[in-house]
Motif scaffolding. Sequence first.
Motif, PDB file in Angstrom:
ATOM      1  N   ALA A  39      24.316 -24.208 -12.962  1.00 56.15           N
ATOM      2  CA  ALA A  39      23.188 -23.284 -13.047  1.00 56.15           C
ATOM      3  C   ALA A  39      21.989 -24.028 -13.634  1.00 56.15           C
ATOM      4  N   VAL A  40      20.925 -24.128 -12.835  1.00 57.02           N
ATOM      5  CA  VAL A  40      19.773 -24.954 -13.234  1.00 57.02           C
ATOM      6  C   VAL A  40      18.758 -24.107 -14.017  1.00 57.02           C
ATOM      7  N   THR A  41      18.568 -24.470 -15.281  1.00 54.88           N
ATOM      8  CA  THR A  41      17.817 -23.630 -16.216  1.00 54.88           C
ATOM      9  C   THR A  41      16.448 -24.189 -16.583  1.00 54.88           C
ATOM     10  N   LYS A  42      16.002 -25.245 -15.894  1.00 55.95           N
ATOM     11  CA  LYS A  42      14.700 -25.835 -16.242  1.00 55.95           C
ATOM     12  C   LYS A  42      13.607 -24.769 -16.236  1.00 55.95           C
ATOM     13  N   THR A  43      12.724 -24.877 -17.205  1.00 56.45           N
ATOM     14  CA  THR A  43      11.596 -23.962 -17.473  1.00 56.45           C
ATOM     15  C   THR A  43      12.029 -22.606 -18.071  1.00 56.45           C
ATOM     16  N   GLU A  62      19.581 -29.417 -16.328  1.00 59.44           N
ATOM     17  CA  GLU A  62      18.197 -29.524 -16.779  1.00 59.44           C
ATOM     18  C   GLU A  62      17.609 -30.780 -16.176  1.00 59.44           C
ATOM     19  N   ASN A  63      16.276 -30.781 -15.926  1.00 59.63           N
ATOM     20  CA  ASN A  63      15.709 -31.994 -15.340  1.00 59.63           C
ATOM     21  C   ASN A  63      14.888 -32.813 -16.328  1.00 59.63           C
ATOM     22  N   ARG A  64      14.691 -32.298 -17.560  1.00 59.96           N
ATOM     23  CA  ARG A  64      13.932 -33.082 -18.544  1.00 59.96           C
ATOM     24  C   ARG A  64      14.688 -33.168 -19.856  1.00 59.96           C
ATOM     25  N   LEU A  86      22.258 -33.665 -16.514  1.00 62.26           N
ATOM     26  CA  LEU A  86      20.880 -34.111 -16.327  1.00 62.26           C
ATOM     27  C   LEU A  86      20.677 -34.364 -14.840  1.00 62.26           C
ATOM     28  N   ILE A  87      19.735 -33.613 -14.237  1.00 60.74           N
ATOM     29  CA  ILE A  87      19.538 -33.713 -12.790  1.00 60.74           C
ATOM     30  C   ILE A  87      18.158 -34.262 -12.443  1.00 60.74           C
ATOM     31  N   GLY A  88      17.364 -34.606 -13.475  1.00 60.52           N
ATOM     32  CA  GLY A  88      16.033 -35.178 -13.234  1.00 60.52           C
ATOM     33  C   GLY A  88      16.017 -36.647 -13.596  1.00 60.52           C
ATOM     34  N   LEU A 168      28.228 -39.237  -6.131  1.00 63.84           N
ATOM     35  CA  LEU A 168      26.855 -39.370  -5.637  1.00 63.84           C
ATOM     36  C   LEU A 168      26.107 -38.048  -5.702  1.00 63.84           C
ATOM     37  N   MET A 169      24.784 -38.151  -5.767  1.00 60.58           N
ATOM     38  CA  MET A 169      23.928 -36.972  -5.793  1.00 60.58           C
ATOM     39  C   MET A 169      22.736 -37.217  -4.883  1.00 60.58           C
ATOM     40  N   CYS A 170      22.238 -36.164  -4.229  1.00 58.92           N
ATOM     41  CA  CYS A 170      21.003 -36.330  -3.451  1.00 58.92           C
ATOM     42  C   CYS A 170      20.153 -35.067  -3.485  1.00 58.92           C
ATOM     43  N   GLY A 200      22.967 -29.603  -2.669  1.00 58.91           N
ATOM     44  CA  GLY A 200      22.777 -28.190  -2.367  1.00 58.91           C
ATOM     45  C   GLY A 200      22.085 -27.484  -3.514  1.00 58.91           C
ATOM     46  N   MET A 201      21.021 -26.720  -3.177  1.00 62.01           N
ATOM     47  CA  MET A 201      20.263 -25.951  -4.153  1.00 62.01           C
ATOM     48  C   MET A 201      20.214 -24.490  -3.666  1.00 62.01           C
ATOM     49  N   SER A 202      19.315 -23.690  -4.241  1.00 61.92           N
ATOM     50  CA  SER A 202      19.306 -22.252  -3.913  1.00 61.92           C
ATOM     51  C   SER A 202      19.286 -21.973  -2.409  1.00 61.92           C
ATOM     52  N   ALA A 203      18.481 -22.739  -1.673  1.00 64.25           N
ATOM     53  CA  ALA A 203      18.269 -22.413  -0.265  1.00 64.25           C
ATOM     54  C   ALA A 203      19.388 -22.908   0.651  1.00 64.25           C
ATOM     55  N   VAL A 216      27.163 -27.850  -6.790  1.00 64.89           N
ATOM     56  CA  VAL A 216      25.894 -27.365  -6.246  1.00 64.89           C
ATOM     57  C   VAL A 216      24.997 -26.999  -7.432  1.00 64.89           C
ATOM     58  N   ARG A 217      23.695 -27.238  -7.266  1.00 68.06           N
ATOM     59  CA  ARG A 217      22.744 -27.050  -8.364  1.00 68.06           C
ATOM     60  C   ARG A 217      21.802 -25.903  -8.011  1.00 68.06           C
ATOM     61  N   VAL A 218      22.027 -24.749  -8.599  1.00 71.19           N
ATOM     62  CA  VAL A 218      21.298 -23.553  -8.192  1.00 71.19           C
ATOM     63  C   VAL A 218      20.479 -22.989  -9.358  1.00 71.19           C
ATOM     64  N   GLY A 219      19.155 -22.919  -9.160  1.00 67.16           N
ATOM     65  CA  GLY A 219      18.267 -22.383 -10.196  1.00 67.16           C
ATOM     66  C   GLY A 219      17.639 -21.056  -9.808  1.00 67.16           C
ATOM     67  N   THR A 220      16.670 -21.122  -8.907  1.00 64.00           N
ATOM     68  CA  THR A 220      15.880 -19.948  -8.505  1.00 64.00           C
ATOM     69  C   THR A 220      16.729 -18.738  -8.126  1.00 64.00           C
ATOM     70  N   ALA A 221      17.775 -18.934  -7.387  1.00 67.98           N
ATOM     71  CA  ALA A 221      18.556 -17.804  -6.891  1.00 67.98           C
ATOM     72  C   ALA A 221      19.277 -17.065  -8.028  1.00 67.98           C
ATOM     73  N   HIS A 225      11.987 -17.077  -9.865  1.00 74.84           N
ATOM     74  CA  HIS A 225      11.026 -18.138  -9.527  1.00 74.84           C
ATOM     75  C   HIS A 225      10.414 -18.743 -10.774  1.00 74.84           C
ATOM     76  N   ARG A 226      10.145 -20.047 -10.655  1.00 71.17           N
ATOM     77  CA  ARG A 226       9.563 -20.757 -11.790  1.00 71.17           C
ATOM     78  C   ARG A 226       8.047 -20.792 -11.626  1.00 71.17           C
TER      79      ARG A 226
END
Length: 226
Positions: A39-43, A62-64, A86-88, A168-170, A200-203, A216-221, A225-226
């Motif tokens: 669950a991506v919680t940045k911002t 988190e990306n920062r 850490l994903i950033g 690996l990550m992309c 894989g992200m929200s979309a 899978v890294r899901v934030g917005t969903a 929205h950030r």
Amino acid sequence: MTNGDHPREVEGRYLTIKERVWRAAEASGREPAAVKLVAVTKTFEAEDILPVLRQGHVSFGENRVQEAMHKWPGLRELFPAIELHLIGPLQTNKVREAVALFDCIETVDRPKLAAALAAETKRQNRAPRLLIQVNTGLEQQKAGVAPADAEKFLEQCRREFGLTIGGLMCIPPFDEEPLPHFEALAALRNRLGLTELSMGMSADFETAIRAGATMVRVGTAIFGHR
Ligand SMILES: *Cc1c(COP(=O)(O)O)cnc(C)c1O
């Protein structure tokens, strides 16, 4: 900022995403427990994250480094099982803090960073799981090693720096169909004999799961929205 949503809304969206992850895994004949939802919680602030923590969720992204350092130590006291990714991009001058805080660093992409990680994991006697970020779209501005350089970099991480690489990550280009990128990363992971596949992200997380994602890294969903 906080998303301003009622905790029930966040909880509802989280449960829906968890269910969708589960179904996508089952639909592609995979063990649902083999796909980790990060669950991506940045911002977002503690207040927004609490409904998900109260559901027993433990994996967060988190990306920062700086932002994560302010947010997570307090939450960890309340929820000791938390597992932070850490994903950033990681600057070498933040490696000390990153190794102290994160359980998984998904963005290893250059020898200088690998060297710094090797020194710091030894110094702190901590071994966060490490993934190599691959720039599958060969985008100029994007972090990650080129697919063609991944094997050499993996060998260097192992031989020269003594690091254990978990997978690996992309992050596919925004304006392209993600599936070919997911398939390319999965093929590379197989060829290199690695385990984890963070994509894989929200979309597009269901597409990623079908292509073999183990994270899978899901934030917005989940958080809005950030
Ligand atoms: C923000 C972010 C995500 C989550 O993206 P959403 O579209 O909000 O789900 C995933 N991966 C990385 C690397 C990110 O920075």
